[in-house]
Write a protein that holds these residues in place. Structure first.
Motif, PDB file in Angstrom:
ATOM      1  N   THR A 137     -33.214 -18.123 -42.616  1.00 49.71           N
ATOM      2  CA  THR A 137     -34.499 -17.473 -42.414  1.00 49.71           C
ATOM      3  C   THR A 137     -34.883 -17.469 -40.948  1.00 49.71           C
ATOM      4  OG1 THR A 137     -36.856 -17.512 -43.038  1.00 49.71           O
ATOM      5  CG2 THR A 137     -35.768 -19.634 -42.798  1.00 49.71           C
ATOM      6  N   ASN A 138     -35.744 -16.522 -40.572  1.00 55.83           N
ATOM      7  CA  ASN A 138     -36.311 -16.533 -39.224  1.00 55.83           C
ATOM      8  C   ASN A 138     -37.785 -16.911 -39.264  1.00 55.83           C
ATOM      9  OD1 ASN A 138     -37.317 -14.126 -40.358  1.00 55.83           O
ATOM     10  ND2 ASN A 138     -37.387 -13.093 -38.374  1.00 55.83           N
ATOM     11  N   ARG A 145     -45.060 -19.078 -38.258  1.00 55.44           N
ATOM     12  CA  ARG A 145     -44.669 -17.772 -38.786  1.00 55.44           C
ATOM     13  C   ARG A 145     -45.850 -16.812 -38.716  1.00 55.44           C
ATOM     14  NH1 ARG A 145     -43.380 -18.774 -44.991  1.00 55.44           N
ATOM     15  NH2 ARG A 145     -42.385 -20.623 -44.083  1.00 55.44           N
ATOM     16  N   THR A 174     -38.206  -5.256 -34.812  1.00 55.19           N
ATOM     17  CA  THR A 174     -38.406  -5.150 -36.256  1.00 55.19           C
ATOM     18  C   THR A 174     -37.493  -4.097 -36.866  1.00 55.19           C
ATOM     19  OG1 THR A 174     -40.701  -5.902 -36.122  1.00 55.19           O
ATOM     20  CG2 THR A 174     -40.090  -4.618 -38.051  1.00 55.19           C
ATOM     21  N   ALA A 184     -33.886  -4.934 -38.596  1.00 59.58           N
ATOM     22  CA  ALA A 184     -33.784  -4.690 -40.035  1.00 59.58           C
ATOM     23  C   ALA A 184     -32.459  -4.012 -40.380  1.00 59.58           C
ATOM     24  CB  ALA A 184     -34.954  -3.837 -40.509  1.00 59.58           C
ATOM     25  N   ASN A 193     -29.600  -7.082 -38.791  1.00 57.38           N
ATOM     26  CA  ASN A 193     -29.594  -8.447 -39.304  1.00 57.38           C
ATOM     27  C   ASN A 193     -29.867  -8.535 -40.798  1.00 57.38           C
ATOM     28  OD1 ASN A 193     -29.343  -9.216 -36.572  1.00 57.38           O
ATOM     29  ND2 ASN A 193     -31.563  -9.333 -36.336  1.00 57.38           N
ATOM     30  N   CYS A 194     -30.757  -7.678 -41.276  1.00 57.02           N
ATOM     31  CA  CYS A 194     -31.160  -7.741 -42.676  1.00 57.02           C
ATOM     32  C   CYS A 194     -30.229  -6.904 -43.565  1.00 57.02           C
ATOM     33  CB  CYS A 194     -32.605  -7.281 -42.825  1.00 57.02           C
ATOM     34  SG  CYS A 194     -33.251  -7.430 -44.494  1.00 57.02           S
ATOM     35  N   SER A 247     -38.196  -7.664 -44.679  1.00 51.68           N
ATOM     36  CA  SER A 247     -37.762  -8.210 -43.399  1.00 51.68           C
ATOM     37  C   SER A 247     -38.961  -8.416 -42.480  1.00 51.68           C
ATOM     38  CB  SER A 247     -36.754  -7.264 -42.731  1.00 51.68           C
ATOM     39  OG  SER A 247     -36.367  -7.743 -41.457  1.00 51.68           O
ATOM     40  N   ASP A 283     -35.592  -9.983 -38.864  1.00 51.44           N
ATOM     41  CA  ASP A 283     -34.810 -11.198 -39.114  1.00 51.44           C
ATOM     42  C   ASP A 283     -34.324 -11.872 -37.828  1.00 51.44           C
ATOM     43  OD1 ASP A 283     -35.240 -10.472 -41.730  1.00 51.44           O
ATOM     44  OD2 ASP A 283     -33.187 -10.830 -42.386  1.00 51.44           O
ATOM     45  N   LYS A 329     -34.645 -14.583 -34.961  1.00 48.57           N
ATOM     46  CA  LYS A 329     -35.315 -15.815 -34.557  1.00 48.57           C
ATOM     47  C   LYS A 329     -35.761 -15.592 -33.115  1.00 48.57           C
ATOM     48  CE  LYS A 329     -32.949 -19.234 -37.495  1.00 48.57           C
ATOM     49  NZ  LYS A 329     -34.094 -19.959 -38.061  1.00 48.57           N
TER      50      LYS A 329
END
Length: 404
Positions: free
Chosen positions: A129-130, A136, A206, A210, A213-214, A345, A349, A351
């Motif tokens: 997870t990020n 968060r 974002t 997506a 990474n996602c 996402s 995702d 970090k």
């Protein structure tokens, strides 16, 4: 302000030591919103020094995201905390750091991130997870994590006393100076042009993240993107860079299609011009459905179309849009037994603290050829923020860059 963000940042830094602002309250301009859909008011706010594990930034550039627009409209009543300083997509320079901050120093070029990374909690130590247990993204958070108090205040003309001004998305970048938890500040390459780097705070990371990474978009795959704002077009950039063979853009505003072509979208659908649902059109175009779909509109009816547009057996739908209403997903559980999957996402995702600077470096050395210039459709002074919001609300801008 000059057109070169590097010169602007260095100019600030050169005169910085003589100003002696570290440890002192700073009075500066901020765009304060006092209620849902009320015009932003340029107020003289006081910004307190950073406390333990906090950082005070000089914001040089900030841009406007649809999340800011939704918050300004007060679409979720739990977010209605006023007065408040919105904004979360920006770039600037570290003015001072609080006790315990070791990875940042005065003069560093940075971008704020709404989805922080402390680096120590179980979430941050996990590769799964990020999200961070403490920092968060939280649209309801309006104070600092350390003492539960805001760092902004403004004079109330009615009482003659100072009243608190609240924070937004861990960042509050619609101000000349802001205070963030150090977990929400990323040091970047000082050679990077800061006027473009603010896009890495949210939209670019974002959307591209997506896709990479996602979804892990594969070469030769088919992609459908629902909602062609900045995030949707960033998804298109990510899919293009991964070698997707077909990238389908779906939006009810056909004026966005020209910009979409610049970002690699190969075909377009305006649902209002179709005699059948968009998902049926996409299934016909792709001979069964898209391998990946991305919902970037924050609309549940659009989400269902995105989900149904993917190929049975392996289709993946990634949710990126912000859904402020309490409506639940419009799916029957048995529809998931066709092999289609759904995931959401956050911040692509990435970090933020440990991966974003590397993303910036790859852009700088040409390894990642993202068309950042194409996303900045307007530039104007910070004082014209109300006009900038109007452009976004009317669908006339992707990113309006505000110069502080």
């Amino acid at each position: 302000m000059g057109s070169n963000g590097q010169e602007h940042a260095n100019g600030f830094h050169d005169g910085f030591h003589a100003s002696g602002t570290a440890g002192k309250v700073i009075t500066c301009k901020a765009a304060v919103v006092w209620g849902p859909e009320e015009p932003f008011v340029m107020e003289e706010v006081q910004v307190e020094p950073p406390q333990k594990m906090e950082v005070r930034l000089k914001i040089l550039f900030t841009s406007i995201c649809h999340t800011d627009l939704s918050a300004w409209k007060g679409l979720n009543e739990m977010q209605r905390v006023y007065p408040r300083i919105l904004g979360h997509e920006a770039a600037g320079v570290v003015e001072s750091v609080g006790e315990g901050v070791e990875d940042l120093k005065e003069g560093d070029h940075v971008v704020p991130i709404f989805n922080g990374e402390c680096g120590e909690c179980p979430h941050c130590r996990s590769h799964m997870t990020n999200l961070c247990a403490r920092f968060r993204v939280d649209p309801f958070k309006s104070v600092m994590a350390g003492d539960g108090q805001p760092r902004f205040s403004v004079l109330d003309p009615a009482t003659g006393k100072r009243r608190p001004v609240y924070h937004f998305l861990n960042t509050s970048t619609f101000a000349e100076f802001t205070v963030l938890d150090s977990a929400c500040v990323v040091k970047i390459n000082p050679a990077a042009p800061l006027q473009k780097m603010c896009l890495f705070s949210c939209g670019i990371s974002t959307g591209v993240g997506a896709a990479w990474n996602c979804a892990n978009v594969k070469e030769g795959s088919t992609v459908a993107i629902f909602g062609l704002g900045a995030v949707g077009l960033a998804v298109a950039e990510g899919a293009r860079l991964r070698g997707a063979s077909q990238i389908i853009g779906v939006d009810i505003n056909s004026e966005k299609f020209g910009k979409g072509r610049e970002m690699g979208i190969t075909k377009f659908i305006n649902p209002n011009d179709c005699d059948k649902p968009a998902h049926e059109v996409i299934r016909e175009m792709t001979k069964g459905g898209a391998d990946y779909s991305f919902e970037c509109a924050g609309n549940l009816d659009v989400f269902r179309e995105a989900f149904m547009s993917t190929h049975d057996g392996w289709g993946l739908t990634v949710i990126l849009g912000i859904h402020p209403t309490p409506r639940l997903l419009p799916l029957h559980p048995m529809e998931l037994f066709d092999g289609r999957r759904i995931v959401a996402s956050v911040f692509g995702d990435f970090k933020g603290k440990s991966q974003l600077s590397d993303f910036v470096d790859k852009y700088m050395n040409g390894e990642t050829k993202i068309n950042l210039d194409g996303f900045i459709t307007h530039e104007m002074p910070f004082t014209e923020i109300n006009q900038a919001f109007q452009l976004l609300s009317e669908g006339k801008s992707l990113r309006c860059l505000l110069h502080l």
